[in-house]
Design an enzyme around this catalytic site. Structure first.
Site, PDB file in Angstrom:
ATOM      1  N   ASP A 276       0.758  -1.052  -0.021  1.00  0.00           N
ATOM      2  CA  ASP A 276       0.054   0.093  -0.071  1.00  0.00           C
ATOM      3  C   ASP A 276       0.961   1.322  -0.054  1.00  0.00           C
ATOM      4  O   ASP A 276       2.084   1.024   0.298  1.00  0.00           O
ATOM      5  CB  ASP A 276      -0.929   0.226   1.340  1.00  0.00           C
ATOM      6  CG  ASP A 276      -2.175   0.768   0.801  1.00  0.00           C
ATOM      7  OD1 ASP A 276      -2.166   1.664   0.009  1.00  0.00           O
ATOM      8  OD2 ASP A 276      -3.356   0.424   1.560  1.00  0.00           O
TER       9      ASP A 276
HETATM   10  C1  NOJ Z   1      -4.004   3.847  -0.017  1.00  0.00           C
HETATM   11  C2  NOJ Z   1      -5.152   2.879   0.199  1.00  0.00           C
HETATM   12  O1  NOJ Z   1      -5.249   2.186   1.432  1.00  0.00           O
HETATM   13  C3  NOJ Z   1      -5.458   1.886  -0.971  1.00  0.00           C
HETATM   14  O2  NOJ Z   1      -6.586   1.601  -0.764  1.00  0.00           O
HETATM   15  C4  NOJ Z   1      -5.137   2.603  -2.194  1.00  0.00           C
HETATM   16  O3  NOJ Z   1      -5.323   1.814  -3.362  1.00  0.00           O
HETATM   17  C5  NOJ Z   1      -3.760   3.238  -2.387  1.00  0.00           C
HETATM   18  N1  NOJ Z   1      -3.747   4.118  -1.194  1.00  0.00           N
HETATM   19  C6  NOJ Z   1      -3.559   4.097  -3.596  1.00  0.00           C
HETATM   20  O4  NOJ Z   1      -4.180   5.363  -3.806  1.00  0.00           O
END
Ligand code: NOJ
Length: 739
Positions: A276
């Site tokens: 993430d």
């Molecule tokens: C953080 C989020 O937790 C995740 O779900 C998302 O896909 C990513 N950022 C990319 O934006």
């Protein structure tokens, strides 16, 4: 977990990857890998955020230092950067462009929780395919969806992004989304790689506070949190994303048990694992890693292939390989996973966006699907008989902060929203009822605390029916938007009290990102219709449901609490040693009552023990009668199965849909089991008077549970079974045995 025939085809769906045979791809990967320098290999493991076509990014791409770019949605920029990768870098390895396309790209569908409320995987698949067509027309070939985190705490803002509290429902919807995004051949234009996230247990955040720590015992991990991920892996999801949280002290981004032992070894999954955003580097904040180099090492060894915008891999992996801390074989396997995705997407053969078909949005089919999905996700919670309003309900006063909120009715994660394309309930009701509609918002936004409701109350008093659109603005749910108090924000309840005091009937429509605690609102309203943020076509969908041109097709994918203090709240709870047989609630306790006089059972003095509305619940405009379930046998061996059928009849005067739900209880086991667990479901639509026999196959393996070692066990003994229309299961259970 195996599930019954009704949804088995979805969950066990055919892997949707390669037009080319897998061995061709593996040979091409090996050829390419043999030509790559260590720097070029590490280059493939970085995902950077896009910010237009800059000399800096172009230079990095030409040097082979970038594997993927997220958040670049201009097809011309996509093509320019892709040209740098394909035509101007040494090895010509294409980039893969990614984006959070969570519930539509430009045509916005209901938030995933609302899609869960449809209990209709075919609709989720259709909507995801449309999202893929729209997004890929800008060059996006990888979406970070579906989120299959089980969420049992409505305070957690990201409950909006998943399919609710139940693993079987979530698995079916997650698999449907994967099939929709990926189609049957990922090389075809119009498809996107899915990303099953957040692996794992992100929804178990303590007290629902986002990013919070989780404590999940092995039994719960394997029974509840992992099954939707396993279903996603087996359905051929091309990518996974690990989660931000730690689980029992080990952050997911450095968790070899999850990322290697379970995902790669046990489930035999060969896709790409992305971190993430910055989650590798955040292992320093967790207190699990000393610095970026330590974080890069632990993530690489655990099994994270690509570093999303964290700059842990680009700056540290080379030194870690050179020192022997990370074997070259590990790097090669990480690169293999990245290249495999690019081959599966056909990017080596077809890297560019076709500008002749770029930017295709809002087709009539897309808008129609968005409307149907919103209709099927609208849940009628209460109805005194006032709904449907019919063709001529008299003077309609439309009010409330969500009646005409084109931004907010779309909910969280709408990076590409153009609110001018959103049709609000006010616009749709005006279209339907013309001059019979009057409007004043009363409150301008959901958090508005102004209790001077102005002319609104006068207009309400002059109406025959009041349609009150309440709820939460989009920004009150989603990532990093948890709430400790899950009641209607601002002065919305106060406004409803004032509206009801006019004596005119109020129909309350809630548009929100989570289940809100609304007991008083239900008492004050003649009907309550719950619509998780319904998207672009939310207005026409709700107007159709309100008028009766469509029936409310939604059923709750989550329990609705009576008050915030009840959460976490979910139907598949344990019985406890003191289940609630008697209770005295707070207002009924006599003065100086004795310590034990309220009954020593498991309940809250001020909320009881039940939800306001249970999982699986929802009304329609007709009624259904369920026959007694008929079993093909009342005994099965541990490797056997039983067929169950139940005849359902539409006993009302209108056509309508219902979700036939199969629940099971294991009353005595070596580990205490939940009071009920959903095992299968099927949504049916019946004409007035029509009957249908719904059949399920229940394999004994679906009754397995996991022990403290994470091993699945099937125990002999008696079980109870219900086929019913909600988890409240008012019908008499039927018994069967595993021999
Ligand atoms: C953080 C989020 O937790 C995740 O779900 C998302 O896909 C990513 N950022 C990319 O934006």
């Amino acid at each position: 977990m195996r599930i019954t025939t009704a949804i088995a085809a979805l969950i066990l769906g055919v892997s949707a990857h390669a037009a080319k045979p897998a061995h061709d791809i593996e040979t091409r990967i090996d050829d390419l890998l043999g030509k790559m320098t260590l720097e070029e290999k590490i280059g493939q493991l970085n995902q950077y955020t896009g910010s237009g076509y800059s000399p800096d990014m172009s230079g990095r791409v030409k040097a082979g230092m970038v594997g993927s770019i997220l958040n670049e949605v201009n097809p011309e920029t996509v093509n320019a950067l892709q040209r740098d990768a394909v035509e101007n870098s040494r090895l010509g390895i294409p980039l893969v462009f990614a984006r959070d396309v969570i519930h539509g790209f430009r045509t916005i569908f209901p938030i995933p929780l609302g899609q869960g409320a449809t209990w209709n995987p075919a609709l989720v698949e259709e909507g995801s395919a449309i999202a893929a067509q729209e997004a890929s027309s800008t060059g996006i070939r990888w979406t970070f969806s579906p989120m299959v985190d089980i969420a049992r705490d409505a305070r957690w803002g990201r409950i909006a992004e998943g399919y609710g509290e139940d693993p079987v429902l979530t698995s079916a919807m997650g698999v449907a989304a994967i099939k929709g995004y990926q189609g049957d051949d990922l090389t075809k234009p119009g498809t996107m790689a899915a990303c099953v996230k957040h692996f794992a247990c992100y929804g178990a955040a303590e007290s629902g506070r986002d990013y919070n720590t989780t404590w999940v015992p092995m039994e719960l991990l394997h029974d509840v949190y992992l099954p939707p991920f396993e279903a996603g892996a087996k359905a051929g999801a091309a990518t996974f994303m690990c989660s931000f949280n730690d689980i029992n002290g080990v952050p997911s981004s450095g968790n070899p048990y999850l990322l290697r032992d379970i995902l790669r070894d046990k489930w035999q999954w060969d896709g790409l694992m992305v971190s993430d955003w910055n989650s590798i580097t955040e292992m320093i904040n967790h207190g699990f890693c000393a610095d970026r180099s330590d974080a890069a090492m632990k993530a690489a060894l655990a099994g994270v292939d690509m570093d999303m915008e964290g700059h842990a891999y680009d700056n540290n992996l080379a030194a870690l390989v050179n020192s022997g801390a990370v074997p070259m074989e590990t790097i090669d396997n990480m690169v293999r996973n990245v290249l495999r995705l690019k081959f599966r997407l056909g990017l080596f053969d077809n890297p560019y966006v076709d500008m002749a078909t770029a930017n295709r949005f809002y087709t009539p089919e897309a808008l129609d699907a968005a409307r149907r999905t919103a209709e099927e996700s609208a849940i009628l919670l209460t109805n005194s008989g006032i709904l449907p309003l019919g063709k001529r309900p008299g003077k309609i006063f439309v009010t409330g902060p969500m009646a005409d909120a084109p931004h907010d009715q779309n909910g969280t994660w709408c990076f590409d929203l153009e609110k001018s394309h959103t049709v609000t309930p006010l616009a749709a009701l005006r279209e339907k009822y013309g001059k019979a509609v009057s409007y004043s918002p009363g409150l301008t936004y959901s958090r508005d605390k102004n209790t001077d409701f102005g002319k609104a109350l006068e207009m309400a008093a002059d109406a025959d029916v009041i349609l009150y659109f309440a709820g939460e603005e989009a920004v009150l749910s989603g990532e990093a938007h948890s709430r400790a108090d899950i009641t209607l924000p601002g002065a919305q309840t106060e406004y409803l009290r004032a509206l009801a005091a006019t004596g005119k009937p109020v129909v309350t429509v809630i548009m929100a990102g989570r289940p809100l605690a609304i007991p008083e609102e239900c008492n004050l309203s003649k009907a309550v219709l719950y619509s998780f943020h319904p998207g672009t076509m939310g207005g026409p969908a709700l107007a159709n449901v309100i008028s009766g041109d469509a029936a409310p097709g939604g059923r709750l994918p989550v329990s609705i609490p009576r008050m915030s203090g009840q959460v976490p709240l979910y139907y598949a709870c344990k019985n406890t040693g003191r289940p609630t047989t008697e209770m005295t609630l707070i207002d009924d306790i006599p003065l100086e009552a004795g310590q034990t006089s309220t009954g020593c059972t498991s309940f809250f003095l001020d909320a009881g023990h039940e939800p306001l509305f249970p999982f699986g619940y929802g009304l329609g405009y007709t009624s259904f009668a369920y026959g007694t379930p008929v079993l093909s046998a009342t005994e099965m061996p541990a490797d056997g199965s039983i067929d169950i059928s139940c005849t359902v009849t539409n006993t009302g005067k209108r056509s309508g849909s219902d979700v036939v739900q199969l629940y099971v209880r294991d009353p005595v086991a070596s580990l205490a089991r939940p009071v009920k667990e959903l095992k299968a479901f099927e949504k049916i639509t019946l004409a007035p008077g029509e009957s249908r026999t719904v059949s399920f196959t229940l394999p004994a393996s679906a009754l397995a549970f996991h022990n403290a070692k994470g091993e699945a066990v099937i125990e002999a003994g008696d079980f109870l079974l219900w086929v019913d229309d909600s988890s409240a299961c008012k019908s008499k259970p039927v018994e069967f045995r595993i021999k």
